[in-house]
Design a protein around this motif. Structure first.
Motif, PDB file in Angstrom:
ATOM      1  N   SER A 166       0.832  -1.212   0.000  1.00 41.45           N
ATOM      2  CA  SER A 166       0.000   0.000   0.000  1.00 41.45           C
ATOM      3  C   SER A 166       0.868   1.264   0.000  1.00 41.45           C
ATOM      4  O   SER A 166       0.533   2.254  -0.652  1.00 41.45           O
ATOM      5  N   GLN A 167       1.999   1.223   0.701  1.00 41.59           N
ATOM      6  CA  GLN A 167       2.904   2.367   0.691  1.00 41.59           C
ATOM      7  C   GLN A 167       3.513   2.557  -0.698  1.00 41.59           C
ATOM      8  O   GLN A 167       3.679   3.684  -1.163  1.00 41.59           O
ATOM      9  N   ALA A 168       3.833   1.459  -1.375  1.00 39.21           N
ATOM     10  CA  ALA A 168       4.378   1.548  -2.738  1.00 39.21           C
ATOM     11  C   ALA A 168       3.355   2.169  -3.676  1.00 39.21           C
ATOM     12  O   ALA A 168       3.701   3.002  -4.529  1.00 39.21           O
ATOM     13  N   THR A 169       2.089   1.802  -3.507  1.00 41.30           N
ATOM     14  CA  THR A 169       1.022   2.384  -4.323  1.00 41.30           C
ATOM     15  C   THR A 169       0.901   3.878  -4.056  1.00 41.30           C
ATOM     16  O   THR A 169       0.747   4.674  -4.990  1.00 41.30           O
ATOM     17  N   ASN A 179      11.069  12.310  -1.883  1.00 42.71           N
ATOM     18  CA  ASN A 179      11.297  12.554  -0.455  1.00 42.71           C
ATOM     19  C   ASN A 179      10.063  13.155   0.210  1.00 42.71           C
ATOM     20  O   ASN A 179       9.787  12.888   1.373  1.00 42.71           O
ATOM     21  N   ALA A 180       9.285  13.959  -0.511  1.00 43.57           N
ATOM     22  CA  ALA A 180       8.055  14.511   0.051  1.00 43.57           C
ATOM     23  C   ALA A 180       7.005  13.410   0.245  1.00 43.57           C
ATOM     24  O   ALA A 180       6.244  13.426   1.216  1.00 43.57           O
ATOM     25  N   ALA A 181       6.971  12.447  -0.665  1.00 42.87           N
ATOM     26  CA  ALA A 181       6.038  11.324  -0.530  1.00 42.87           C
ATOM     27  C   ALA A 181       6.372  10.493   0.709  1.00 42.87           C
ATOM     28  O   ALA A 181       5.480  10.097   1.457  1.00 42.87           O
ATOM     29  N   PHE A 182       7.667  10.239   0.942  1.00 40.27           N
ATOM     30  CA  PHE A 182       8.070   9.513   2.146  1.00 40.27           C
ATOM     31  C   PHE A 182       7.732  10.322   3.392  1.00 40.27           C
ATOM     32  O   PHE A 182       7.322   9.773   4.411  1.00 40.27           O
ATOM     33  N   GLU A 183       7.900  11.620   3.318  1.00 42.24           N
ATOM     34  CA  GLU A 183       7.590  12.481   4.454  1.00 42.24           C
ATOM     35  C   GLU A 183       6.109  12.405   4.803  1.00 42.24           C
ATOM     36  O   GLU A 183       5.734  12.377   5.973  1.00 42.24           O
ATOM     37  N   LEU A 184       5.257  12.337   3.791  1.00 44.07           N
ATOM     38  CA  LEU A 184       3.823  12.192   4.034  1.00 44.07           C
ATOM     39  C   LEU A 184       3.516  10.895   4.773  1.00 44.07           C
ATOM     40  O   LEU A 184       2.694  10.866   5.684  1.00 44.07           O
ATOM     41  N   MET A 185       4.200   9.799   4.380  1.00 38.90           N
ATOM     42  CA  MET A 185       3.958   8.508   5.025  1.00 38.90           C
ATOM     43  C   MET A 185       4.476   8.507   6.459  1.00 38.90           C
ATOM     44  O   MET A 185       3.932   7.827   7.312  1.00 38.90           O
ATOM     45  N   ASP A 186       5.534   9.259   6.732  1.00 33.25           N
ATOM     46  CA  ASP A 186       6.114   9.276   8.079  1.00 33.25           C
ATOM     47  C   ASP A 186       5.283  10.059   9.074  1.00 33.25           C
ATOM     48  O   ASP A 186       5.572  10.061  10.268  1.00 33.25           O
ATOM     49  N   ASN A 187       4.272  10.746   8.617  1.00 30.84           N
ATOM     50  CA  ASN A 187       3.447  11.555   9.518  1.00 30.84           C
ATOM     51  C   ASN A 187       2.267  10.774  10.067  1.00 30.84           C
ATOM     52  O   ASN A 187       1.249  11.352  10.425  1.00 30.84           O
ATOM     53  N   GLU A 188       2.387   9.471  10.125  1.00 32.36           N
ATOM     54  CA  GLU A 188       1.364   8.596  10.685  1.00 32.36           C
ATOM     55  C   GLU A 188      -0.004   8.852  10.079  1.00 32.36           C
ATOM     56  O   GLU A 188      -1.024   8.854  10.748  1.00 32.36           O
TER      57      GLU A 188
END
Length: 114
Positions: A11-14, A27-36
């Motif tokens: 789901s994270q890959a999607t 890097n912004a996409a990863f940052e979005l995922m890191d914000n719980e």
């Protein structure tokens, strides 16, 4: 990232693929995922909106539609008119709340984008 942190779920890959297709940097996409999964404010404008603002941005209205969506979050749009008196959208936002900080953030993003 450490090797142990390089694994992501399907789901994270999607989500990363969708973000990339939307023009969001990796890097912004990863940052979005890191914000719980707690997104605060979102502003978007595509290339056509930016070009329209360059041509028809002499007068801009800011319209808010408060809490009509399922999450009860304020939705707002930046709108103008072209030379045919047709509505032109310059940008839109989904805000987390109605605080002064949120509006300051929004107007700064709008100005930076345009």
């Amino acid at each position: 990232m450490l090797p142990s942190q390089r694994k992501i779920s399907e789901s994270q890959a999607t989500e990363i693929d969708l973000a990339e297709k939307s023009g969001i940097r990796l890097n912004a996409a990863f940052e979005l995922m890191d914000n719980e999964e707690q997104i605060t404010n979102i502003f978007w404008a595509d290339a056509q909106m930016i070009m329209d603002y360059g041509q028809f941005g002499d007068v801009v209205t800011f319209d808010t539609t408060y809490k009509l969506n399922s999450a009860h979050r304020p939705f707002a749009s930046f709108v103008g008119f072209n030379h045919h008196r047709e509505t032109v959208i310059f940008g839109a936002t989904l805000m987390y709340d109605e605080t002064a900080d949120s509006f300051v953030w929004l107007f700064r993003r709008f100005l930076e984008t345009m």
